[in-house]
Design a protein around this motif. Structure first.
Motif, PDB file in Angstrom:
ATOM      1  N   ARG A   2       0.842  -1.120   0.006  1.00  0.00           N
ATOM      2  CA  ARG A   2       0.021  -0.077   0.044  1.00  0.00           C
ATOM      3  C   ARG A   2       0.915   1.124   0.022  1.00  0.00           C
ATOM      4  O   ARG A   2       0.281   2.307  -0.134  1.00  0.00           O
ATOM      5  CB  ARG A   2      -1.003  -0.043   1.414  1.00  0.00           C
ATOM      6  CG  ARG A   2      -1.990  -1.026   1.440  1.00  0.00           C
ATOM      7  CD  ARG A   2      -3.010  -0.887   2.533  1.00  0.00           C
ATOM      8  NE  ARG A   2      -3.594  -1.918   2.770  1.00  0.00           N
ATOM      9  CZ  ARG A   2      -4.946  -2.333   2.058  1.00  0.00           C
ATOM     10  NH1 ARG A   2      -5.251  -1.235   1.248  1.00  0.00           N
ATOM     11  NH2 ARG A   2      -5.580  -3.381   2.441  1.00  0.00           N
ATOM     12  N   THR A   3       2.218   1.245   0.336  1.00  0.00           N
ATOM     13  CA  THR A   3       2.864   2.179   0.510  1.00  0.00           C
ATOM     14  C   THR A   3       3.409   3.035  -0.978  1.00  0.00           C
ATOM     15  O   THR A   3       3.408   2.336  -2.183  1.00  0.00           O
ATOM     16  CB  THR A   3       4.381   1.970   0.847  1.00  0.00           C
ATOM     17  OG1 THR A   3       4.112   1.207   2.361  1.00  0.00           O
ATOM     18  CG2 THR A   3       5.216   2.900   1.076  1.00  0.00           C
ATOM     19  N   GLY A   4       3.381   4.249  -0.812  1.00  0.00           N
ATOM     20  CA  GLY A   4       3.426   5.293  -2.214  1.00  0.00           C
ATOM     21  C   GLY A   4       4.970   5.267  -2.182  1.00  0.00           C
ATOM     22  O   GLY A   4       5.807   5.589  -1.247  1.00  0.00           O
ATOM     23  N   ILE A   5       5.516   4.717  -3.418  1.00  0.00           N
ATOM     24  CA  ILE A   5       6.911   4.668  -3.691  1.00  0.00           C
ATOM     25  C   ILE A   5       7.589   5.892  -4.478  1.00  0.00           C
ATOM     26  O   ILE A   5       6.859   6.238  -5.442  1.00  0.00           O
ATOM     27  CB  ILE A   5       7.235   3.263  -4.196  1.00  0.00           C
ATOM     28  CG1 ILE A   5       6.587   2.191  -3.506  1.00  0.00           C
ATOM     29  CG2 ILE A   5       8.862   3.318  -4.592  1.00  0.00           C
ATOM     30  CD1 ILE A   5       7.328   1.851  -2.182  1.00  0.00           C
ATOM     31  N   LEU A   6       8.748   6.505  -3.842  1.00  0.00           N
ATOM     32  CA  LEU A   6       9.295   7.583  -4.482  1.00  0.00           C
ATOM     33  C   LEU A   6      10.769   7.043  -4.779  1.00  0.00           C
ATOM     34  O   LEU A   6      11.220   6.422  -4.215  1.00  0.00           O
ATOM     35  CB  LEU A   6       9.125   8.836  -3.780  1.00  0.00           C
ATOM     36  CG  LEU A   6       7.991   9.453  -3.216  1.00  0.00           C
ATOM     37  CD1 LEU A   6       7.961  10.559  -2.630  1.00  0.00           C
ATOM     38  CD2 LEU A   6       6.945   9.794  -4.660  1.00  0.00           C
ATOM     39  N   PHE A   7      11.194   7.793  -5.783  1.00  0.00           N
ATOM     40  CA  PHE A   7      12.773   7.577  -6.146  1.00  0.00           C
ATOM     41  C   PHE A   7      13.388   8.844  -6.031  1.00  0.00           C
ATOM     42  O   PHE A   7      12.886  10.015  -6.482  1.00  0.00           O
ATOM     43  CB  PHE A   7      12.950   6.589  -7.071  1.00  0.00           C
ATOM     44  CG  PHE A   7      12.609   5.454  -7.210  1.00  0.00           C
ATOM     45  CD1 PHE A   7      13.043   4.497  -6.562  1.00  0.00           C
ATOM     46  CD2 PHE A   7      11.217   4.886  -7.993  1.00  0.00           C
ATOM     47  CE1 PHE A   7      12.586   3.041  -6.313  1.00  0.00           C
ATOM     48  CE2 PHE A   7      10.777   3.690  -7.823  1.00  0.00           C
ATOM     49  CZ  PHE A   7      11.366   2.624  -7.119  1.00  0.00           C
ATOM     50  N   ILE A   8      14.711   8.898  -6.172  1.00  0.00           N
ATOM     51  CA  ILE A   8      15.711   9.861  -6.470  1.00  0.00           C
ATOM     52  C   ILE A   8      16.860   9.525  -7.446  1.00  0.00           C
ATOM     53  O   ILE A   8      17.530   8.569  -6.801  1.00  0.00           O
ATOM     54  CB  ILE A   8      16.306  10.597  -5.180  1.00  0.00           C
ATOM     55  CG1 ILE A   8      15.222  11.193  -4.317  1.00  0.00           C
ATOM     56  CG2 ILE A   8      17.211  11.944  -5.592  1.00  0.00           C
ATOM     57  CD1 ILE A   8      15.686  12.050  -3.163  1.00  0.00           C
ATOM     58  N   LEU A   9      16.703  10.001  -8.583  1.00  0.00           N
ATOM     59  CA  LEU A   9      17.638   9.418  -9.677  1.00  0.00           C
ATOM     60  C   LEU A   9      18.677  10.498  -9.633  1.00  0.00           C
ATOM     61  O   LEU A   9      18.870  11.645  -9.801  1.00  0.00           O
ATOM     62  CB  LEU A   9      16.735   9.606 -10.987  1.00  0.00           C
ATOM     63  CG  LEU A   9      16.056   8.425 -11.539  1.00  0.00           C
ATOM     64  CD1 LEU A   9      15.000   8.220 -10.185  1.00  0.00           C
ATOM     65  CD2 LEU A   9      15.195   8.959 -12.854  1.00  0.00           C
ATOM     66  N   ALA A  10      19.971   9.746  -9.575  1.00  0.00           N
ATOM     67  CA  ALA A  10      21.141  10.336  -9.409  1.00  0.00           C
ATOM     68  C   ALA A  10      22.403   9.401  -9.984  1.00  0.00           C
ATOM     69  O   ALA A  10      22.291   8.314 -10.148  1.00  0.00           O
ATOM     70  CB  ALA A  10      21.509  10.979  -7.962  1.00  0.00           C
ATOM     71  N   GLY A  54       3.659  10.013  10.234  1.00  0.00           N
ATOM     72  CA  GLY A  54       2.724   8.735   9.783  1.00  0.00           C
ATOM     73  C   GLY A  54       2.107   8.631   8.304  1.00  0.00           C
ATOM     74  O   GLY A  54       1.129   8.155   8.158  1.00  0.00           O
ATOM     75  N   LEU A  55       2.838   9.171   7.572  1.00  0.00           N
ATOM     76  CA  LEU A  55       2.427   8.853   5.971  1.00  0.00           C
ATOM     77  C   LEU A  55       2.841   7.713   5.509  1.00  0.00           C
ATOM     78  O   LEU A  55       4.347   7.572   5.661  1.00  0.00           O
ATOM     79  CB  LEU A  55       2.685  10.217   5.178  1.00  0.00           C
ATOM     80  CG  LEU A  55       1.950  11.480   5.590  1.00  0.00           C
ATOM     81  CD1 LEU A  55       2.727  12.616   4.858  1.00  0.00           C
ATOM     82  CD2 LEU A  55       0.542  11.192   5.040  1.00  0.00           C
ATOM     83  N   ASP A  56       2.196   7.061   4.678  1.00  0.00           N
ATOM     84  CA  ASP A  56       2.769   5.584   3.907  1.00  0.00           C
ATOM     85  C   ASP A  56       3.198   5.856   2.779  1.00  0.00           C
ATOM     86  O   ASP A  56       2.936   5.695   1.766  1.00  0.00           O
ATOM     87  CB  ASP A  56       1.443   4.782   3.835  1.00  0.00           C
ATOM     88  CG  ASP A  56       1.817   3.204   3.776  1.00  0.00           C
ATOM     89  OD1 ASP A  56       3.179   3.035   3.851  1.00  0.00           O
ATOM     90  OD2 ASP A  56       0.949   2.497   3.467  1.00  0.00           O
ATOM     91  N   MET A  57       4.592   6.397   2.804  1.00  0.00           N
ATOM     92  CA  MET A  57       5.343   6.745   1.766  1.00  0.00           C
ATOM     93  C   MET A  57       6.642   6.525   1.910  1.00  0.00           C
ATOM     94  O   MET A  57       7.371   6.236   3.002  1.00  0.00           O
ATOM     95  CB  MET A  57       5.294   8.266   1.547  1.00  0.00           C
ATOM     96  CG  MET A  57       4.075   8.934   1.322  1.00  0.00           C
ATOM     97  SD  MET A  57       3.311   8.562  -0.511  1.00  0.00           S
ATOM     98  CE  MET A  57       4.609   9.203  -1.518  1.00  0.00           C
TER      99      MET A  57
END
Ligand code: NAP
Length: 268
Positions: free
Chosen positions: A10-18, A38-41
């Motif tokens: 359920r987690t929202g997925i983010l990336f950092i491209l470098a 408490g944010l599911d990210m």
């Protein structure tokens, strides 16, 4: 990442491209803030070489639980033609540092550096409306800062850069976008300015010369950095010693947390 943070389907997925990736700290700071609220990210750095950028962007479009991604050196300009849309401020700056992925896979790029700087400055108690600003540097981050300083209502923005032509081009672009701000290129003399901003990389490495003559700094001039490591650069140490109010480069990064949430449509 805190011990309490769990990553599930359920987690929202983010990336950092470098590329390189070892120096990236934005992921850690974002994870800490998401966990604290408490944010599911969850955010992970991704080491992406320039030759692979287009393929990676194409794949990110397909990944249904990806909410967006940050882009940093060397991808901030190269990513632009790979996106479906960029915001007007990213277009003006000529670079993107965060991308929203809509559920269908559509990608919208924004540049949060400048607004992050202005918000970080405000968090340090320093405003820009009606003030005369001297900016040192006209590189990538300097472009974002200059437009945001003018947008925030500075009455004048003077830009000094080692490569003078770059300062002049940036001043002309800022003046055209924000006619209410008197923008020009000029010397690095801080006398008569309310705020001095260092956007050069001078101060990152031990032994770097100061980016300006601090002997001319008045106590009434506020001094801001965008360098994050070290947090207290020699310029800030010298400014503090002269009685100036200061703002750290880490404030600019920290302020981008709220802006990332806004871009992704996460309520505050
Ligand atoms: N706090 C944040 O959230 C944040 C975000 C982005 C970047 N940053 C930091 O901002 C700094 C600049 O990054 P950037 O991406 O803008 O780099 P950049 O595009 O390479 O620009 C570097 C700037 O520094 C100047 N400079 C470099 N070496 C110099 C020297 N020896 N003497 C005089 N001027 C010199 C360059 O002048 P020329 O034009 O003459 O080369 C240019 O104005 C870095 O420390 C970066 O970590 C912080």
């Amino acid at each position: 990442m805190s011990a309490e943070q769990r990553i599930t389907g359920r987690t929202g997925i983010l990336f950092i491209l470098a590329d390189p990736v070892a120096h990236v700290v934005g992921s850690d700071r974002l994870n800490a803030r998401f966990a604290a609220e408490g944010l599911d990210m969850a955010v992970s750095p991704l080491h992406v070489q320039p030759k692979d950028l287009a393929a990676v962007i194409g794949t990110l479009r397909l990944l249904q639980n990806v909410r967006g991604f940050g882009v940093t050196i060397p991808h901030k300009i190269a990513v632009m033609p790979l996106l479906d849309a960029v915001t007007p401020r990213a277009r003006l700056i000529g670079a993107v540092n965060f991308v929203r992925r809509n559920p269908g896979g559509r990608l919208t790029g924004d540049n949060l550096d400048g607004q992050g700087f202005v918000d970080g400055l405000a968090a340090s108690g320093i405003g820009l409306a009606g003030r005369r600003v001297l900016q040192l540097g006209a590189g990538g981050a300097g472009r974002a800062v200059a437009f945001a300083v003018a947008e925030a209502g500075a009455s004048a923005l003077f830009i000094h850069n080692r490569t003078a032509a770059r300062a002049q081009a940036l001043a002309e672009a800022v003046g055209a976008a924000w006619p209410g701000c008197a923008a020009a290129s000029g010397p690095d003399d801080p006398r008569g300015f309310d705020v001095v901003i260092n956007t050069t990389s001078m101060g990152m490495h031990e032994g770097d010369p100061l980016p300006m003559d601090v002997g001319r700094l008045a106590a009434s001039t506020d001094v801001a950095e965008i360098i994050m490591t070290p947090a207290l650069t020699p310029l800030l140490v010298a400014a503090q010693a002269r009685g100036c109010r200061i703002s750290l480069g880490t404030s600019m990064l920290d302020a981008q947390y709220g802006l990332v949430k806004q871009l992704l449509g996460i309520p505050s």
